[in-house]
Structure formats: structure tokens, C-alpha cells
Design a protein around this motif. Structure first.
Motif, PDB file in Angstrom:
ATOM      1  N   GLU A 198      -4.693  -3.717  -7.519  1.00 23.37           N
ATOM      2  CA  GLU A 198      -4.901  -2.686  -7.444  1.00 23.37           C
ATOM      3  C   GLU A 198      -5.444  -1.946  -8.771  1.00 23.37           C
ATOM      4  OE1 GLU A 198      -0.977  -0.701  -7.544  1.00 23.37           O
ATOM      5  OE2 GLU A 198      -0.336  -1.446  -9.353  1.00 23.37           O
ATOM      6  N   SER A 199      -5.861  -0.784  -8.761  1.00 29.70           N
ATOM      7  CA  SER A 199      -6.729  -0.180 -10.053  1.00 29.70           C
ATOM      8  C   SER A 199      -6.376   1.395  -9.923  1.00 29.70           C
ATOM      9  CB  SER A 199      -7.880  -0.317  -9.716  1.00 29.70           C
ATOM     10  OG  SER A 199      -8.360  -1.513 -10.345  1.00 29.70           O
ATOM     11  N   ALA A 242       0.724  -1.145   0.137  1.00 30.62           N
ATOM     12  CA  ALA A 242       0.003   0.047   0.091  1.00 30.62           C
ATOM     13  C   ALA A 242       0.965   1.185   0.172  1.00 30.62           C
ATOM     14  CB  ALA A 242      -0.940   0.054   1.339  1.00 30.62           C
ATOM     15  N   ASN A 243       0.519   1.958  -0.863  1.00 29.86           N
ATOM     16  CA  ASN A 243       0.937   3.581  -1.039  1.00 29.86           C
ATOM     17  C   ASN A 243       2.782   3.503  -1.206  1.00 29.86           C
ATOM     18  OD1 ASN A 243      -1.252   4.841  -0.600  1.00 29.86           O
ATOM     19  ND2 ASN A 243      -1.251   4.438   1.440  1.00 29.86           N
ATOM     20  N   THR A 244       2.985   2.308  -1.983  1.00 28.84           N
ATOM     21  CA  THR A 244       4.260   2.267  -1.935  1.00 28.84           C
ATOM     22  C   THR A 244       5.050   2.271  -3.544  1.00 28.84           C
ATOM     23  OG1 THR A 244       4.755   0.848   0.077  1.00 28.84           O
ATOM     24  CG2 THR A 244       6.611   0.732  -1.402  1.00 28.84           C
ATOM     25  N   PRO A 245       5.401   3.507  -4.207  1.00 24.91           N
ATOM     26  CA  PRO A 245       5.661   3.358  -5.290  1.00 24.91           C
ATOM     27  C   PRO A 245       7.141   3.176  -5.641  1.00 24.91           C
ATOM     28  CG  PRO A 245       5.550   5.681  -4.490  1.00 24.91           C
ATOM     29  CD  PRO A 245       5.240   4.736  -3.493  1.00 24.91           C
ATOM     30  N   PHE A 249      -6.055  10.318 -12.726  1.00 23.27           N
ATOM     31  CA  PHE A 249      -6.366   8.962 -12.128  1.00 23.27           C
ATOM     32  C   PHE A 249      -5.835   9.142 -10.607  1.00 23.27           C
ATOM     33  CE2 PHE A 249      -6.195   8.202 -16.681  1.00 23.27           C
ATOM     34  CZ  PHE A 249      -6.991   7.417 -17.107  1.00 23.27           C
ATOM     35  N   LYS A 250      -6.592   8.066 -10.008  1.00 23.81           N
ATOM     36  CA  LYS A 250      -6.158   8.051  -8.653  1.00 23.81           C
ATOM     37  C   LYS A 250      -6.035   6.354  -8.427  1.00 23.81           C
ATOM     38  CE  LYS A 250      -9.754   7.817  -5.838  1.00 23.81           C
ATOM     39  NZ  LYS A 250     -10.827   8.131  -4.818  1.00 23.81           N
ATOM     40  N   HIS A 251      -4.826   6.376  -7.742  1.00 26.65           N
ATOM     41  CA  HIS A 251      -4.547   4.964  -7.373  1.00 26.65           C
ATOM     42  C   HIS A 251      -5.269   4.371  -6.228  1.00 26.65           C
ATOM     43  CE1 HIS A 251      -1.857   1.838  -5.329  1.00 26.65           C
ATOM     44  NE2 HIS A 251      -1.773   1.452  -6.633  1.00 26.65           N
TER      45      HIS A 251
END
Length: 356
Positions: free
Chosen positions: A351-352, A102-105, A327-329
């Protein structure tokens, strides 16, 4: 990319022209029954494959290394309304690949492509994302496509349908002979909220046997998975035929890539485009490739890539992440989770990227 490998086939699909049939996209909403709509979705999906995966090979004789998209790159296009067909719009944006945590680019990975294709008048929308993870098996480069697409259908009577579309694996073959080409391999799926499952098996030309770009697709109901409702097979870049169907005549042509019309996507003139739009970013490179001035193209390509490395380094040093414009992740897609069950070998959650 060396100069001798630079040609017009290096340009992205949208730079080279149309890649799908708008009429086939709109036709999904015109189908009368759940079975007819599933077959229409399947046909539209098959119709997109040639433009996505073999356009360079068929136009230039072999696959060439494409230009790599950059973080934040945008492609905004449309197919204008024609007759009773409303306008179809396309938004594509390059975002940062996520690790699955989660939230890890992941800044060092190539960007992931998020997109939306929509015809509001017809009530058809596709949202999706795709990225690549590559490996080498000794003979071929194997590209596992990360992501999926979700087709949303508003039937106009208050009812809605969802179609999960998974992505095939790519195999870049012919490396040892100096003429690389793409084959699709393994299996992809389309599963609808109406309880219908399309299974698409891909095979291709081997070193000694096989036929290029071959597929077999079948549709069954979740309630009766042993009973085939529809089956088609053939060449996804050429002609395929209906083998069995309660929807279309058996032995009829299901898809003919050379006879189906494609209109080129329309974009704003370069002077009206924003700084992050594809054709604005790559204009000098594209002009150099098309005119044969490979030195100009190579120098500007290097400039763009160096600026991209600098941007990624700044993100890493500051601990910041790239924010997408359109877009939103979403860490976990609930619609994907509700439809992925019958699709073998795929994760239960994924994810989307949805329109923000």
C-alpha cells in the motif's frame, strides 16, 4: 511513561530540531548522470539516519521512550529558500494503520505516518509512509518498519526518475544494562527506474564484539549485478568512506554526520497553528518536560491519550474510519510493484499514501 524517564529526548524529532541536510536533498537534482544521482540519493538517505534513530541516544546517553503520535496529528514545516535553492516543505500526518486487506483499518494499532518532502524548484519530491510492528527476542526489542518511500525526480528536460527506498529494521538493545540504544539491522534497498540498485547492509555493536552503527552500501546495475559501481562503508551516525567508485574518489569521505550542516525546520507560531498540529497538541507536555514540571507534563499526556482512546472507541462503535487531511490511502502502489523486484524479502505489492 514515568516521570523519571521524561526528558527532552522524549520529544519527536521535529520538536528537537533539524534531522536532515536540505543541501544534500537538493543536490540529488544537480547530479549529471544516473550513477551520480543514485549515489546522491544514497548519500542523502544515509544523512537522515542519525537524526531519525540516534539523536536521543547521543544527546542523553541512552534511548528514552518517545511520545506516541496521535491519530490525525499533523506536522507542517519548511526550510526557507536560500540563494538559488527554493523552499523545501514537509507535510507529515498520522493515519490509521491498515491490515493489508483492502479498506480495512486497524484501530488498535499505533498510527501510521504518511509524509511528503518536496523542493519544487529542484524537482525533488519524496512521498512515503512508515509504521511499526514490534517483537521481543529475549534480549532486544525488534521493530520491523512497515512501509517505504518513493523519491520522484523531475530532471527539467521532460524526463523523470523514480527511486524506491525501503526501510531498515530497528533493534533496541542494551535493555538488560538499563541503557537502551537503537541499532539498524538487516538490509534496506534503493532501486531506481534507471536500473540501478543500492544495497545497504547494517550491523552494530553486539554484547561482546562489533562496532555501533556500521553499514556497507554498494551500487550495481540491474544489467551487470556482479560489477560494483560504487561502495561505501563506515558509521552512519559518524564518518564513512568511499571504498570503490567510478563517481567519487576512492578513500574519500562519503558522509560525516558531525560536519554536515543541518538547518532546523521552520513552523508557524503556536498561535497560528491548527488544533491537530504537533507542537499545538504537545505544547503543555513539551513545556513541562523542558521546565522539569513532570507532573504537568504527565497529566496533559494522560489527557491526550484518554481523548485518543475515546476517539478510537467511537470509530469502532460507529463503524467509521479516520479520513486523512493531506493524504489518500492507495491499496496497491504500481510504482512500488515495478521497482521492488530486486529487493530481496519484500512483498511484491504494498500500500501507499499519496498526496490528495
Amino acid at each position: 511513561m514515568s516521570n523519571d524517564k521524561m526528558d527532552a529526548s522524549a520529544l519527536p524529532a521535529e520538536q528537537r530540531g533539524g534531522w536532515m541536510s536540505v543541501q544534500m536533498f537538493i543536490a540529488i537534482a544537480q547530479a549529471k548522470t544516473p550513477e551520480e544521482r543514485m549515489v546522491a540519493v544514497l548519500k542523502w538517505f544515509i544523512s537522515t539516519l542519525k537524526g531519525q534513530y540516534t539523536a536521543r541516544n547521543t544527546s542523553m546517553g541512552s534511548e528514552k521512550k518517545p511520545l506516541n503520535p496521535i491519530l490525525g496529528e499533523l506536522f507542517l514545516g519548511k526550510w526557507p529558500a536560500s540563494g538559488e535553492q527554493g523552499e523545501t516543505t514537509l507535510i507529515s500526518e498520522q493515519g490509521m494503520f491498515h491490515s493489508g486487506v483492502a479498506n480495512t483499518p486497524v484501530s488498535h494499532h499505533p498510527p501510521i505516518t504518511a509524509y511528503e518532502l518536496q523542493n519544487k524548484a529542484a524537482g525533488v519530491t519524496v512521498e512515503g509512509h512508515s509504521g511499526q510492528k514490534t517483537s521481543f527476542n529475549g534480549r532486544s526489542i525488534v521493530v520491523h518498519q512497515v512501509g517505504h518511500a518513493m523519491l520522484h525526480l523531475d530532471l527539467g528536460n521532460g524526463s523523470k526518475e523514480e527511486y524506491l527506498i525501503t526501510l531498515p529494521t530497528l533493534s533496541i538493545d542494551g535493555l538488560w544494562f538499563g541503557s537502551p540504544y537503537i541499532e539498524l539491522t538487516d538490509t534496506s534497498y534503493i532501486h531506481s527506474s534507471t536500473g540501478l540498485l543500492a544495497t545497504i547492509n547494517y550491523s552494530g555493536k553486539g554484547y561482546f564484539t562489533g562496532k555501533a552503527h556500521t553499514y556497507n552500501a554498494s551500487v550495481v546495475s540491474d544489467k551487470a549485478p556482479s560489477t560494483t559501481i560504487f561502495e561505501a562503508s563506515g558509521d552512519w551516525s559518524g564518518v564513512s568512506h568511499v571504498k570503490k567508485s567510478s563517481v567519487l574518489p576512492a578513500q574519500s569521505v562519503f558522509w560525516d554526520a558531525d560536519k554536515s550542516p543541518r538547518k532546523e525546520v521552520v513552523v508557524s507560531p503556536i498561535q497560528k497553528q491548527g488544533p491537530q498540529e504537533s507542537r499545538k497538541i504537545w505544547k503543555t507536555v513539551a513545556d513541562g518536560i523542558r521546565s522539569g514540571n513532570y507532573d504537568m507534563a504527565s497529566k496533559d499526556k494522560s489527557r491526550i491519550e484518554n481523548e485518543q482512546r475515546k476517539l478510537r472507541k467511537e470509530h469502532e462503535e460507529k463503524g467509521t474510519k479516520h479520513e486523512m487531511k493531506y493524504f489518500k490511502h492507495v491499496t496497491s502502489d504500481s510504482t512500488y510493484a515495478s521497482l521492488v523486484g530486486p529487493c530481496k524479502g519484500l512483498p511484491a505489492t504494498q500500500e501507499s499514501y499519496i498526496r490528495s
